[in-house]
Design an enzyme around this catalytic site. Structure first.
Site, PDB file in Angstrom:
ATOM      1  N   LYS A  20       0.845  -1.204   0.000  1.00 22.24           N
ATOM      2  CA  LYS A  20       0.000   0.000   0.000  1.00 22.24           C
ATOM      3  C   LYS A  20       0.881   1.255   0.000  1.00 22.24           C
ATOM      4  O   LYS A  20       0.709   2.147  -0.835  1.00 22.24           O
ATOM      5  CB  LYS A  20      -0.904  -0.014   1.225  1.00 22.24           C
ATOM      6  CG  LYS A  20      -1.753   1.222   1.389  1.00 22.24           C
ATOM      7  CD  LYS A  20      -2.470   1.211   2.739  1.00 22.24           C
ATOM      8  CE  LYS A  20      -3.304   2.457   2.943  1.00 22.24           C
ATOM      9  NZ  LYS A  20      -4.462   2.515   2.052  1.00 22.24           N
ATOM     10  N   LYS A 129     -17.497  -6.611  -7.050  1.00 22.75           N
ATOM     11  CA  LYS A 129     -17.069  -7.562  -6.029  1.00 22.75           C
ATOM     12  C   LYS A 129     -16.767  -8.939  -6.593  1.00 22.75           C
ATOM     13  O   LYS A 129     -17.496  -9.433  -7.445  1.00 22.75           O
ATOM     14  CB  LYS A 129     -18.139  -7.683  -4.946  1.00 22.75           C
ATOM     15  CG  LYS A 129     -18.138  -6.458  -4.097  1.00 22.75           C
ATOM     16  CD  LYS A 129     -18.909  -6.630  -2.827  1.00 22.75           C
ATOM     17  CE  LYS A 129     -18.910  -5.285  -2.146  1.00 22.75           C
ATOM     18  NZ  LYS A 129     -18.614  -5.366  -0.736  1.00 22.75           N
ATOM     19  N   ILE A 450     -28.626  11.522   3.440  1.00 29.63           N
ATOM     20  CA  ILE A 450     -28.555  10.119   3.865  1.00 29.63           C
ATOM     21  C   ILE A 450     -27.909   9.967   5.235  1.00 29.63           C
ATOM     22  O   ILE A 450     -28.035   8.924   5.872  1.00 29.63           O
ATOM     23  CB  ILE A 450     -27.838   9.277   2.787  1.00 29.63           C
ATOM     24  CG1 ILE A 450     -28.523   9.460   1.430  1.00 29.63           C
ATOM     25  CG2 ILE A 450     -27.807   7.806   3.143  1.00 29.63           C
ATOM     26  CD1 ILE A 450     -30.020   9.162   1.419  1.00 29.63           C
ATOM     27  N   GLY A 451     -27.228  10.975   5.720  1.00 30.06           N
ATOM     28  CA  GLY A 451     -26.725  10.896   7.095  1.00 30.06           C
ATOM     29  C   GLY A 451     -25.419  11.613   7.318  1.00 30.06           C
ATOM     30  O   GLY A 451     -25.352  12.579   8.067  1.00 30.06           O
ATOM     31  N   CYS A 535      -7.420  -1.272   2.043  1.00 31.40           N
ATOM     32  CA  CYS A 535      -7.621  -2.412   2.928  1.00 31.40           C
ATOM     33  C   CYS A 535      -8.667  -2.054   3.980  1.00 31.40           C
ATOM     34  O   CYS A 535      -8.870  -0.884   4.273  1.00 31.40           O
ATOM     35  CB  CYS A 535      -6.324  -2.744   3.645  1.00 31.40           C
ATOM     36  SG  CYS A 535      -4.973  -3.107   2.526  1.00 31.40           S
ATOM     37  N   ASP A 618     -29.925   1.930   8.138  1.00 32.95           N
ATOM     38  CA  ASP A 618     -29.236   1.689   6.863  1.00 32.95           C
ATOM     39  C   ASP A 618     -28.993   0.208   6.634  1.00 32.95           C
ATOM     40  O   ASP A 618     -28.472  -0.480   7.505  1.00 32.95           O
ATOM     41  CB  ASP A 618     -27.877   2.403   6.856  1.00 32.95           C
ATOM     42  CG  ASP A 618     -28.015   3.920   6.859  1.00 32.95           C
ATOM     43  OD1 ASP A 618     -29.012   4.418   6.303  1.00 32.95           O
ATOM     44  OD2 ASP A 618     -27.134   4.599   7.412  1.00 32.95           O
ATOM     45  N   HIS A 660     -32.016   2.724   3.981  1.00 33.59           N
ATOM     46  CA  HIS A 660     -31.229   3.246   2.869  1.00 33.59           C
ATOM     47  C   HIS A 660     -30.377   2.132   2.273  1.00 33.59           C
ATOM     48  O   HIS A 660     -29.805   1.329   3.004  1.00 33.59           O
ATOM     49  CB  HIS A 660     -30.326   4.388   3.344  1.00 33.59           C
ATOM     50  CG  HIS A 660     -29.229   4.693   2.380  1.00 33.59           C
ATOM     51  ND1 HIS A 660     -29.468   5.297   1.165  1.00 33.59           N
ATOM     52  CD2 HIS A 660     -27.903   4.424   2.412  1.00 33.59           C
ATOM     53  CE1 HIS A 660     -28.320   5.398   0.508  1.00 33.59           C
ATOM     54  NE2 HIS A 660     -27.362   4.880   1.246  1.00 33.59           N
ATOM     55  N   GLU A 684     -29.970   4.439  -4.529  1.00 34.37           N
ATOM     56  CA  GLU A 684     -29.077   5.100  -5.482  1.00 34.37           C
ATOM     57  C   GLU A 684     -29.673   5.007  -6.887  1.00 34.37           C
ATOM     58  O   GLU A 684     -29.842   3.919  -7.411  1.00 34.37           O
ATOM     59  CB  GLU A 684     -27.714   4.405  -5.437  1.00 34.37           C
ATOM     60  CG  GLU A 684     -26.760   4.877  -6.495  1.00 34.37           C
ATOM     61  CD  GLU A 684     -25.404   4.169  -6.430  1.00 34.37           C
ATOM     62  OE1 GLU A 684     -24.949   3.840  -5.324  1.00 34.37           O
ATOM     63  OE2 GLU A 684     -24.830   3.960  -7.503  1.00 34.37           O
ATOM     64  N   HIS A 713     -20.592   9.993  -5.778  1.00 38.43           N
ATOM     65  CA  HIS A 713     -19.275   9.390  -5.977  1.00 38.43           C
ATOM     66  C   HIS A 713     -18.312  10.321  -6.690  1.00 38.43           C
ATOM     67  O   HIS A 713     -17.137  10.019  -6.811  1.00 38.43           O
ATOM     68  CB  HIS A 713     -19.401   8.083  -6.764  1.00 38.43           C
ATOM     69  CG  HIS A 713     -20.257   7.090  -6.066  1.00 38.43           C
ATOM     70  ND1 HIS A 713     -21.618   7.027  -6.262  1.00 38.43           N
ATOM     71  CD2 HIS A 713     -19.971   6.152  -5.128  1.00 38.43           C
ATOM     72  CE1 HIS A 713     -22.111   6.077  -5.489  1.00 38.43           C
ATOM     73  NE2 HIS A 713     -21.151   5.539  -4.798  1.00 38.43           N
TER      74      HIS A 713
HETATM   75  N1  GLN Z   1     -25.884   6.890   6.904  1.00 33.69           N
HETATM   76  C1  GLN Z   1     -24.691   6.500   6.211  1.00 33.69           C
HETATM   77  C2  GLN Z   1     -23.995   7.742   5.663  1.00 33.69           C
HETATM   78  O1  GLN Z   1     -24.619   8.638   5.271  1.00 33.69           O
HETATM   79  C3  GLN Z   1     -24.989   5.569   5.077  1.00 33.69           C
HETATM   80  C4  GLN Z   1     -23.744   5.161   4.341  1.00 33.69           C
HETATM   81  C5  GLN Z   1     -23.947   4.066   3.323  1.00 33.69           C
HETATM   82  O2  GLN Z   1     -25.049   3.771   2.929  1.00 33.69           O
HETATM   83  N2  GLN Z   1     -22.896   3.456   2.863  1.00 33.69           N
HETATM   84  O3  GLN Z   1     -22.781   7.802   5.596  1.00 33.69           O
HETATM   85 ZN    ZN Z   2     -25.428   4.500   0.838  1.00 32.53          ZN
END
Ligand code: GLN
Ligand code: ZN
Length: 774
Positions: A20, A129, A450-451, A535, A618, A660, A684, A713
């Site tokens: 790494k 994956k 989302i948080g 990692c 979530d 979510h 998403e 992203h």
């Molecule tokens: N509540 C989490 C956030 O907003 C959800 C993250 C996720 O879904 N990977 O970071």
């Molecule tokens: Zn998410």
């Protein structure tokens, strides 16, 4: 009869993540290719000698990779998409890393102090994956009229490299059928399997070169043999191995399968003209007898008896009880881990501060090899020859079976008292909505996030300073309170409807909960490669799970005290916590998940009691827990959904439950998503331009949905009109009254400037949509 030991692959990243550091230093321009390659060669040399010293007879080579072994295979066969501007010949590092990570144009890369871009401005290949692991590979991409030619001799070079160091290795190749099946093509209707005849000559050339260099055996991985295969797949396998047996007759092939049983593909596997077959006896112990009964006498069998996917020490005597009667015959046997050790941490010795009891129950890659060597010795020379080792193994197994750290009678009692009613809300969605709406008073197209909000340099520094003791609890706490207050104020300012506290206190959405639950331990050095240089250190779920005290209530209470708008309670769901951990192997996944669900349920109930009107649970990893075989999906989805519901159903009708999921394929699991019975689900959808809402529309999904209107992203800021258009597209599929407005996922990886701009635009888009419904 003789018993030998094989490994199928070893972690590449290095005991101190040396690879790494070397990669990241190279990418940032701080060091050159020579320095990177020297670190890589040193890691390989140490890995080979270490395995030899531990008693491995069949040591792999070519399991090492600078980034990913599927990408290495693409380089080997010259499957390089045109956008990377490769013009044949040996695939160089610049092309290789451009495929892995994308490349910026010359100007930008020079500014960043890095000269490896060579004028390219290209995105990375798609990543996904590897089977049901958390390792990601780069998806091969094939063009119309794809041709293949040997374009990287890495596999031969590394065999020779080991040979020159006095280590005789068994090179590893990803098999042609699995490789093609993992690939994709943008060309309409191109089935990658039709490329088999084109790719086989490259494989034959590689095998022949290996034979010339002195390789006797080659391990060819065909994990596709544990998947549901159709007739075309099976005939591809027949054709491939018949052809290689003719064109490369000098090497012996160890056909290697893992991550499951062969089941209906057993016949196919056993009829291929190969010299050896490796089977996974951890995921599919039941296949041992039938494989032995049906395998031709001359086929060398490699038994994957040590778990390559988990971290537990094996019970060696129990394994010997099973193996001794089998190996009494005349055959030669190979003992091996179930799969490559890539998916386990390297060395338990590096883990000094673990709970000492838990530590005795664990085995990482090195310890797993020691276990194999012990088993082989016991079978070759009798149990007495390894009496000490067997004794240690027996004591560890006995202590684990009896330990009060694992077995908590209070949890057992609670588990026994779980009823079906506990995973059902009191009323159906319609009634719940009627109870929730007046309390929440939200406009149409309510906006939320989302948080998480950006985890800035300062947030990370405060966390690490706190970890190191540079700042004390009180200082850290007041820092977090300020960050939270700021983000709450800002959300009000831009007029978001349902607020979040920002998750600044969380290091990771699973670790944060695991650290507060009984039954989990966390490691300091037990890294496992996720992709490239990245990692993760998965939590280790070792015992019965319970929640000694509320985990999030105080933060929620504080955040809600700052605003009159609804503040979401924010939790990670039981299935996600399970799927992102190393899980105990003494109970079923379902059983472990139900315990986590009860703990999360306690938190949900406490949040409601504290006054939370909306609680989000979530389940980011629900889909990735799907079994590899379709036939096993239903059982998984049944218990996964049930566990989610168990965590969510302790509240009254008037409390709104959100969930979510940050991915986009719902078509094949939409019924399960519906069965979760959440009041609101955020998903998403931005990159798919709302297309995936079709699944929800076709299913007549009754509850509310927040289809992500912007892709988090990338730093790109979508205009308000663009998001308004996406909302329009959503409204052609679902009723306006069902729709929420939110980003695709949490914002923790983003920076503030783009986050501000994008959310302001998002609120504007929602307001535009509201006008049209009056
Ligand atoms: N509540 C989490 C956030 O907003 C959800 C993250 C996720 O879904 N990977 O970071
Ligand atoms: Zn998410």
């Amino acid at each position: 009869m003789s018993i030998t030991v094989a490994t199928l692959g070893f972690p590449r990243i290095g005991p101190r993540r040396e690879l790494k550091s070397a990669l990241e230093s190279f990418w940032s321009g701080k060091s050159d290719a020579q320095a990177l390659l020297a670190v890589a060669a040193d890691l390989r040399a140490k890995t080979w000698t270490r395995q030899r010293d531990l008693g491995v007879d069949h040591i792999p080579s070519n399991d090492f990779s600078l980034y990913d072994h599927v990408l290495d295979t693409s380089a080997m066969v010259g499957a390089i998409p045109a956008i990377y501007g490769w013009s044949g010949g040996e695939v160089g590092l610049d092309t290789y890393f451009a495929m892995a990570r994308g490349a910026q144009n010359q100007d930008e890369t020079e500014q960043a102090g890095c000269g490896h871009g060579h004028g390219l401005d290209v995105p990375a290949s798609e990543m996904t994956k590897w089977f049901d692991t958390n390792y990601h590979y780069l998806v091969p991409e094939f063009a119309e009229g794809q041709i293949f030619a040997l374009s990287s001799t890495k596999v031969v070079d590394q065999f020779v490299e080991a040979r020159d160091q006095g280590v005789d290795t068994r090179p590893v190749l990803l098999g042609p059928v699995t490789y093609l099946k993992l690939g994709k093509s943008k060309a309409q209707g191109l089935d990658p399997r039709t490329l088999l005849d084109t790719i086989l000559p490259v494989y034959a050339e590689v095998l022949n070169r290996l034979a010339e260099a002195g390789a006797q055996w080659v391990q060819i991985d065909e994990p596709c043999l544990v998947l549901d295969l159709d007739k075309a797949d099976r005939s591809a396998l027949h054709h491939a191995y018949a052809s290689l047996a003719k064109t490369a007759p000098a090497v012996k092939v160890m056909l290697t399968t893992y991550f499951g049983g062969l089941v209906d593909n057993l016949e196919t596997a056993l009829s291929l003209p190969v010299a050896g077959l490796h089977v996974d006896l951890v995921r599919a112990p039941e296949q041992l007898d039938v494989v032995i009964a049906r395998a031709p006498a001359e086929l060398v069998l490699s038994l994957g008896v040590i778990d390559g996917r988990n971290v537990w020490r094996a019970d060696l005597e129990r394994l010997l009880d099973r193996l001794e009667p089998l190996v009494a015959g005349r055959r030669d046997w190979i003992l091996a881990p179930s799969c490559s050790l890539l998916h386990t941490p390297i060395d338990l010795d590096a883990e000094r501060s673990l709970d000492p009891d838990v530590r005795t129950w664990l085995a990482f890659a090195i310890q797993k090899i020691e276990e194999l060597a012990t088993l082989a010795k016991a079978l070759n020379h009798g149990r007495a020859s390894v009496a000490d080792m067997l004794e240690t193994s027996r004591l560890a197994a006995a202590s684990r079976r009896a330990s009060s750290k694992i077995h908590d009678p209070a949890v057992a009692e609670r588990m026994a008292a779980v009823t079906g009613a506990m995973s059902r809300r009191a009323s159906g969605f319609g009634q719940r909505r009627a109870a929730q709406a007046p309390r929440l008073g939200l406009p149409p197209f309510p906006t939320t996030t989302i948080g998480s909000f950006p985890q800035t340099e300062e947030v990370r520094k405060a966390r690490s300073d706190h970890g190191k003791g540079v700042i004390d609890d009180a200082q850290y706490e007041s820092f977090l309170r300020e960050e939270t207050a700021r983000v709450v104020r800002w959300q009000e300012e831009i007029d978001l409807d349902v607020l979040v506290h920002g998750e600044f206190e969380r290091n990771d959405m699973v670790q944060y909960f695991g650290e507060q639950l009984r039954g989990f331990v966390f490691t300091k050095n037990a890294w496992v490669q996720s992709y490239g240089s990245r990692c993760v250190r998965p939590p280790i779920l070792y015992g019965d799970v319970s929640r000694p005290a509320p985990m999030t209530v105080e933060w929620w209470r504080y955040a809600q005290s700052l605003t009159a708008r609804p503040m979401k309670g924010m939790l990670t769901g039981p299935v996600t916590i399970l799927n992102w951990s190393f899980v105990r192997d003494d109970v079923t996944r379902e059983f472990a998940c139900r315990q986590i669900a009860l703990a999360i349920r306690d938190e949900v109930v406490d949040l409601e009691a504290a006054g939370a009107k909306i609680i989000q649970i979530d389940e980011a990893a629900l889909r990735e827990g799907l079994p590899l075989r379709r036939g096993d999906w239903k059982a998984y989805l049944d218990w996964a959904v049930e566990c989610f519901r168990l965590s969510a159903s302790g509240v009254a009708d008037q409390t709104q439950i959100h969930t979510h999921m940050c991915y986009s394929e719902f078509n094949d699991i939409i019924a399960a998503i519906g069965a979760m019975d959440a009041d609101v689900i955020s998903i998403e959808t931005a990159r798919s331009k709302m297309e995936l809402l079709d699944a929800f529309a076709d299913y007549a999904y009754p509850a509310e949905i927040g289809p992500g209107v912007y892709d988090i992203h990338s730093p790109r800021v979508p205009a308000a009109e663009e998001m308004a258009d996406l909302l329009k597209a959503a409204r052609t599929r679902l009723a306006s009254g069902q729709l929420w407005v939110n980003p695709d996922c949490g914002l923790k990886t983003r920076k503030w400037p783009e986050t501000r701009a994008a959310l302001i635009n998002m609120v504007a888009a929602a307001k535009t949509a509201r006008q049209s419904v009056g």
